[in-house]
Design an enzyme around this catalytic site. Structure first.
Site, PDB file in Angstrom:
ATOM      1  N   SER A  83       3.618 -21.772   7.104  1.00 63.45           N
ATOM      2  CA  SER A  83       2.839 -22.192   5.957  1.00 63.45           C
ATOM      3  C   SER A  83       1.325 -22.161   6.195  1.00 63.45           C
ATOM      4  CB  SER A  83       3.252 -23.611   5.555  1.00 63.45           C
ATOM      5  OG  SER A  83       2.911 -24.532   6.576  1.00 63.45           O
ATOM      6  N   LYS A  98      -6.879 -26.853   7.127  1.00 67.17           N
ATOM      7  CA  LYS A  98      -5.715 -26.642   6.257  1.00 67.17           C
ATOM      8  C   LYS A  98      -5.710 -27.706   5.165  1.00 67.17           C
ATOM      9  CE  LYS A  98      -0.658 -26.010   6.555  1.00 67.17           C
ATOM     10  NZ  LYS A  98       0.536 -26.015   7.423  1.00 67.17           N
ATOM     11  N   SER A 150       5.282 -23.238  11.355  1.00 73.46           N
ATOM     12  CA  SER A 150       4.108 -22.940  10.511  1.00 73.46           C
ATOM     13  C   SER A 150       2.789 -22.718  11.226  1.00 73.46           C
ATOM     14  CB  SER A 150       3.916 -24.049   9.490  1.00 73.46           C
ATOM     15  OG  SER A 150       4.770 -23.843   8.417  1.00 73.46           O
TER      16      SER A 150
HETATM   17  N1  GLN Z   1       9.097 -22.078   7.233  1.00 71.31           N
HETATM   18  C1  GLN Z   1       9.583 -23.398   7.511  1.00 71.31           C
HETATM   19  C2  GLN Z   1       9.890 -24.102   6.225  1.00 71.31           C
HETATM   20  O1  GLN Z   1       9.688 -23.542   5.211  1.00 71.31           O
HETATM   21  C3  GLN Z   1       8.620 -24.156   8.349  1.00 71.31           C
HETATM   22  C4  GLN Z   1       7.430 -24.588   7.607  1.00 71.31           C
HETATM   23  C5  GLN Z   1       6.530 -25.436   8.457  1.00 71.31           C
HETATM   24  O2  GLN Z   1       6.564 -25.395   9.673  1.00 71.31           O
HETATM   25  N2  GLN Z   1       5.742 -26.253   7.787  1.00 71.31           N
HETATM   26  O3  GLN Z   1      10.335 -25.208   6.226  1.00 71.31           O
END
Ligand code: GLN
Length: 490
Positions: A158, A78, A182
């Site tokens: 994400s 990532k 995410s």
């Molecule tokens: N969807 C959540 C956010 O936008 C979690 C994102 C994540 O876990 N990095 O904050």
């Protein structure tokens, strides 16, 4: 020879050890698959030369018997993980062409154990999002499509690039991060296995920070076993991250196949949402029945503060983000947009460099931390967080070994379908954020499909540092549900 990209990581490990094929062959097969799948936009940077060099080194070590536990296994990383001499952007324009001079602890452990880097994977900008649509490199496409439809779907976020690449067989596993869901939500959207370890299990050093008290690195794999193998290499104490915990890393893979007889599995009534699709409800009962058939005992539990988790998360996470992102000022990293004064330069750089969702988070965070609002928002959210954590502790104190829930409230949705109202997007995290707020481990395992043929996942939540139980239970679900691979159309 069967197509090398269709093997699981565990199978590839055996093939490499038996010299059925080399890491160079395995790596080349994946590099070819990546080239043919550029339409998915899963990779933001391909590193084929580095991959082949690493594969040759791995082959030499396998030959002389010094290969590590991941010797020769090609992985995707990532783009939130700093990789030495390899561009790392967090998929934000503000990092521009930033090339770190250091390697994140997690990735350095993967290389230590012999893994091969294929390239960097797309994600939502600074990991803020649930659909991978906020990336400055554009959205990622989910390899899954609704039956009989050409609509392009999001892979979740994400860690959308990680999930899409693993599902499309472009890499044997991937690193990911999870602040509110995410890892688990994209895993559920792509029929891959995602693990969010206990807070402190993996070092955060060298990972671009979003919300430091919630961020955790973890693997996305093709199977539960593959995820357990990756976890062992990623985990471990790191003196460079004061929140990483000095605790022995168990052999997670050994937990696979361990009996789950007599385990108490909690089913939280607050996760039975109004208007929840019947398919999700059905999946959940099916999952419970599989665990029961394996000898586990199902118990109804209550996590009364669940309804406050999402609002509290969307105070705590932006608050920490606004502070973490203060460092992107046009001086230290990447992009600089000139101005007539230093203040104007900061403004221009941040205004140009951050995308809309990131700017929204910085503004929310700054607001909830500002004098006069701090007590009303931030402090109150922290108190709610403590109550959420206590809900879980109370259940574990009553002997619950793990908690079973759906991973997401729906299957993957179309690119551009959600997002006009940011709250609609935030609702994706309804089943996952509580786990980050409480610092607990969670796993998402593919468990079935909806009526349109899209994968759905179940989540298991464990006691602190008891990821092993999650691997044991996760494999029971995997065995019952089977493995799902998307038909190739790209
Ligand atoms: N969807 C959540 C956010 O936008 C979690 C994102 C994540 O876990 N990095 O904050």
């Amino acid at each position: 020879m069967t197509d090398l990209t269709s093997l699981t990581l565990a199978e590839a490990r055996t093939g490499l050890a038996n010299k059925t094929f080399t890491s160079l062959e395995l790596t080349d097969a994946h590099l070819k698959a990546i080239e043919a799948a550029r339409a998915l936009n899963a990779f933001v940077l391909e590193t084929p030369d580095r991959a082949r060099t690493m594969a040759r080194e791995a082959d030499a070590r396998i030959a002389d018997g010094t290969g590590g536990p991941l010797a020769g296994i090609p992985l995707g990383i990532k783009d939130l993980f700093a990789t030495k001499d390899v561009r790392t952007t967090a998929c934000s324009k503000i990092l521009d062409n930033f090339v770190p001079t250091y390697e994140s602890t997690v990735t350095s452990q993967l290389w230590r154990d012999g893994a091969v880097m294929l390239g960097k994977l797309n994600n939502d900008e600074f990991a803020m999002g649930s659909s991978n649509e906020t990336s400055c490199f554009g959205p990622v496409t989910n390899p899954w499509r609704r039956e009989g439809s050409n609509t392009t779907l999001v892979p979740g976020g994400s860690s959308g690039g990680s999930a899409s690449a693993v599902a499309a067989l472009l890499c044997m596993g991937a690193t990911a991060t999870d602040t509110g869901g995410s890892i688990r939500q994209p895993a559920a959207f792509t029929a891959t296995v995602g693990v969010k370890p206990t807070y402190g299990r993996c070092s955060r050093w060298g990972i671009v920070a979003f919300a430091s008290s919630l961020d955790q690195a973890g693997p996305i794999g093709r199977t539960v076993r593959d995820a357990s193998i990756l976890m062992r290499s990623m985990a471990g104490h790191d003196p460079k991250d004061t929140t990483s915990v000095d605790r022995e890393v168990p052999d997670f893979e050994a937990a696979i196949g361990r009996s789950v007889k007599g385990m108490k599995i909690g089913l939280p009534k607050e996760y039975r949402l109004d208007g929840m699709p019947a398919e999700i409800e059905k999946l959940w009962s099916e999952g419970a029945a599989w665990l029961k058939a394996a000898g586990a005992e199902l118990v109804d539990i209550s996590l009364p503060h669940t309804k406050y988790a999402l609002p509290a998360y969307y105070i705590v996470a932006p608050a920490e983000a606004s502070s973490n992102l203060a460092r992107y000022d046009g001086v230290r990293y990447g992009l600089r947009e000139p101005g007539r004064s230093i203040g104007e330069m900061y403004e221009q750089t941040r205004g140009e460099g951050f995308g809309a969702e990131v700017r929204r988070r910085v503004m929310i965070g700054t607001y909830v931390l500002s004098a006069g609002y701090y007590d009303a928002y931030y402090l109150r959210a922290q108190k709610v967080r403590t109550l959420i954590k206590k809900d879980f502790e109370d259940c574990f104190a009553k002997g619950v070994n793990a908690i079973l829930t759906p991973a997401t409230p729906s299957a993957a949705f179309g690119i551009g379908e959600k997002g006009a109202d940011p709250v609609e997007m935030y609702l994706n995290d309804i089943f996952t954020v509580t786990v980050n707020m409480a610092g607990l481990p969670g796993i998402a395992v593919p468990a079935g499909k909806d009526a349109q043929g899209l994968p759905l996942g179940l989540q298991l939540i464990g006691r602190p540092f008891d990821e092993e139980t999650l691997f044991s239970l996760g494999e029971v679900i995997e065995q019952a549900a089977g493995r799902f691979t998307p038909p190739k159309w790209w």
